[in-house]
Design a protein around this motif. Structure first.
Motif, PDB file in Angstrom:
ATOM      1  N   LEU A   2       0.691  -1.264   0.106  1.00 24.41           N
ATOM      2  CA  LEU A   2      -0.082   0.091   0.196  1.00 24.41           C
ATOM      3  C   LEU A   2       0.876   1.082   0.011  1.00 24.41           C
ATOM      4  CD1 LEU A   2      -2.468  -0.860   2.870  1.00 24.41           C
ATOM      5  CD2 LEU A   2      -2.892  -1.065   0.257  1.00 24.41           C
ATOM      6  N   ILE A   4       0.336   5.196   0.785  1.00 25.40           N
ATOM      7  CA  ILE A   4      -0.468   6.330   1.388  1.00 25.40           C
ATOM      8  C   ILE A   4       0.280   7.724   0.792  1.00 25.40           C
ATOM      9  CG2 ILE A   4      -1.273   7.422   3.301  1.00 25.40           C
ATOM     10  CD1 ILE A   4      -2.360   4.659   2.639  1.00 25.40           C
ATOM     11  N   GLU A  54       3.716   7.253   2.674  1.00 25.59           N
ATOM     12  CA  GLU A  54       4.028   5.863   3.266  1.00 25.59           C
ATOM     13  C   GLU A  54       3.919   4.750   2.604  1.00 25.59           C
ATOM     14  OE1 GLU A  54       0.870   5.940   6.232  1.00 25.59           O
ATOM     15  OE2 GLU A  54       0.496   8.170   6.371  1.00 25.59           O
ATOM     16  N   TRP A  56       3.384   0.596   3.045  1.00 30.86           N
ATOM     17  CA  TRP A  56       3.156  -0.306   4.054  1.00 30.86           C
ATOM     18  C   TRP A  56       3.115  -1.865   3.287  1.00 30.86           C
ATOM     19  CZ3 TRP A  56       2.667   0.675   8.884  1.00 30.86           C
ATOM     20  CH2 TRP A  56       2.700   1.614   9.541  1.00 30.86           C
ATOM     21  N   GLU A  59      -2.447  -4.122   4.102  1.00 32.26           N
ATOM     22  CA  GLU A  59      -3.499  -3.405   4.873  1.00 32.26           C
ATOM     23  C   GLU A  59      -3.666  -3.832   6.391  1.00 32.26           C
ATOM     24  OE1 GLU A  59      -6.837  -1.045   4.021  1.00 32.26           O
ATOM     25  OE2 GLU A  59      -5.860  -1.895   2.439  1.00 32.26           O
ATOM     26  N   LEU A  62      -1.417  -1.421   8.072  1.00 33.44           N
ATOM     27  CA  LEU A  62      -1.724   0.017   8.114  1.00 33.44           C
ATOM     28  C   LEU A  62      -2.949   0.000   8.901  1.00 33.44           C
ATOM     29  CD1 LEU A  62      -1.940   2.798   7.055  1.00 33.44           C
ATOM     30  CD2 LEU A  62      -3.544   2.083   5.203  1.00 33.44           C
ATOM     31  N   GLU A  63      -3.812  -0.664   8.965  1.00 38.01           N
ATOM     32  CA  GLU A  63      -4.967  -0.693   9.982  1.00 38.01           C
ATOM     33  C   GLU A  63      -4.419  -0.814  11.487  1.00 38.01           C
ATOM     34  OE1 GLU A  63      -7.971   0.121   9.248  1.00 38.01           O
ATOM     35  OE2 GLU A  63      -7.265   0.086   7.276  1.00 38.01           O
ATOM     36  N   LYS A  89      -4.644  10.135   0.152  1.00 35.60           N
ATOM     37  CA  LYS A  89      -5.307   8.827  -0.617  1.00 35.60           C
ATOM     38  C   LYS A  89      -4.479   7.439  -0.322  1.00 35.60           C
ATOM     39  CE  LYS A  89      -7.715  11.579  -3.981  1.00 35.60           C
ATOM     40  NZ  LYS A  89      -7.546  12.724  -3.621  1.00 35.60           N
ATOM     41  N   ARG A  90      -5.150   6.426  -0.320  1.00 34.35           N
ATOM     42  CA  ARG A  90      -4.620   5.081  -0.234  1.00 34.35           C
ATOM     43  C   ARG A  90      -4.522   4.585  -1.649  1.00 34.35           C
ATOM     44  NH1 ARG A  90      -7.089   0.941   4.312  1.00 34.35           N
ATOM     45  NH2 ARG A  90      -7.331   3.121   5.146  1.00 34.35           N
ATOM     46  N   TYR A  91      -3.455   3.981  -2.063  1.00 33.38           N
ATOM     47  CA  TYR A  91      -3.079   3.298  -3.270  1.00 33.38           C
ATOM     48  C   TYR A  91      -2.725   1.736  -3.047  1.00 33.38           C
ATOM     49  CZ  TYR A  91      -2.942   8.126  -4.810  1.00 33.38           C
ATOM     50  OH  TYR A  91      -3.345   9.489  -5.228  1.00 33.38           O
ATOM     51  N   ILE A  92      -3.555   0.892  -3.602  1.00 37.87           N
ATOM     52  CA  ILE A  92      -3.325  -0.603  -3.414  1.00 37.87           C
ATOM     53  C   ILE A  92      -2.499  -1.005  -4.587  1.00 37.87           C
ATOM     54  CG2 ILE A  92      -4.441  -2.846  -3.283  1.00 37.87           C
ATOM     55  CD1 ILE A  92      -6.991  -1.384  -1.934  1.00 37.87           C
TER      56      ILE A  92
END
Length: 99
Positions: A2, A4, A54, A56, A59, A62-63, A89-92
């Motif tokens: 991920l 961010i 960021e 990661w 998920e 991150l959580e 925003k979160r990019y996967i």
């Protein structure tokens, strides 16, 4: 993986307090499992615009991060630290290739 990423502004009279809080947040976050990069930058033009990046591993990592006291405390202080116009925003990412 991920990513961010985003940007926000910080009021001129709050930039010193923001920088101190962000430095502490980064140091605590880099102790966490699953983070490979976590950093803030100020635009060089003195506009008060900052960026965040960021990386990661998952998920789940991150959580867990988002529930830590150093993150919840930082977020709760957003107005006090002069943070405005937040756009993060979160990019996967499904695949990463070297250049």
């Amino acid at each position: 993986m991920l990513i961010i990423a985003g940007h926000f502004t910080v009021a001129p009279d709050k930039q010193e307090a923001f920088a101190a809080a962000a430095k502490e947040l980064c140091a605590e976050t880099m102790k966490e499992e699953g983070v490979t990069f976590y950093e803030f930058w100020a635009d060089l033009d003195g506009s008060g615009r900052y960026s965040v990046l960021e990386l990661w591993e998952s998920e789940a990592h991150l959580e867990r991060h988002l529930a830590t006291p150093h993150v919840t405390g930082f977020q709760a202080r957003g107005e006090e630290l002069g943070m405005e116009n937040v756009d993060i925003k979160r990019y996967i990412i499904s695949e990463v290739k070297p250049l």
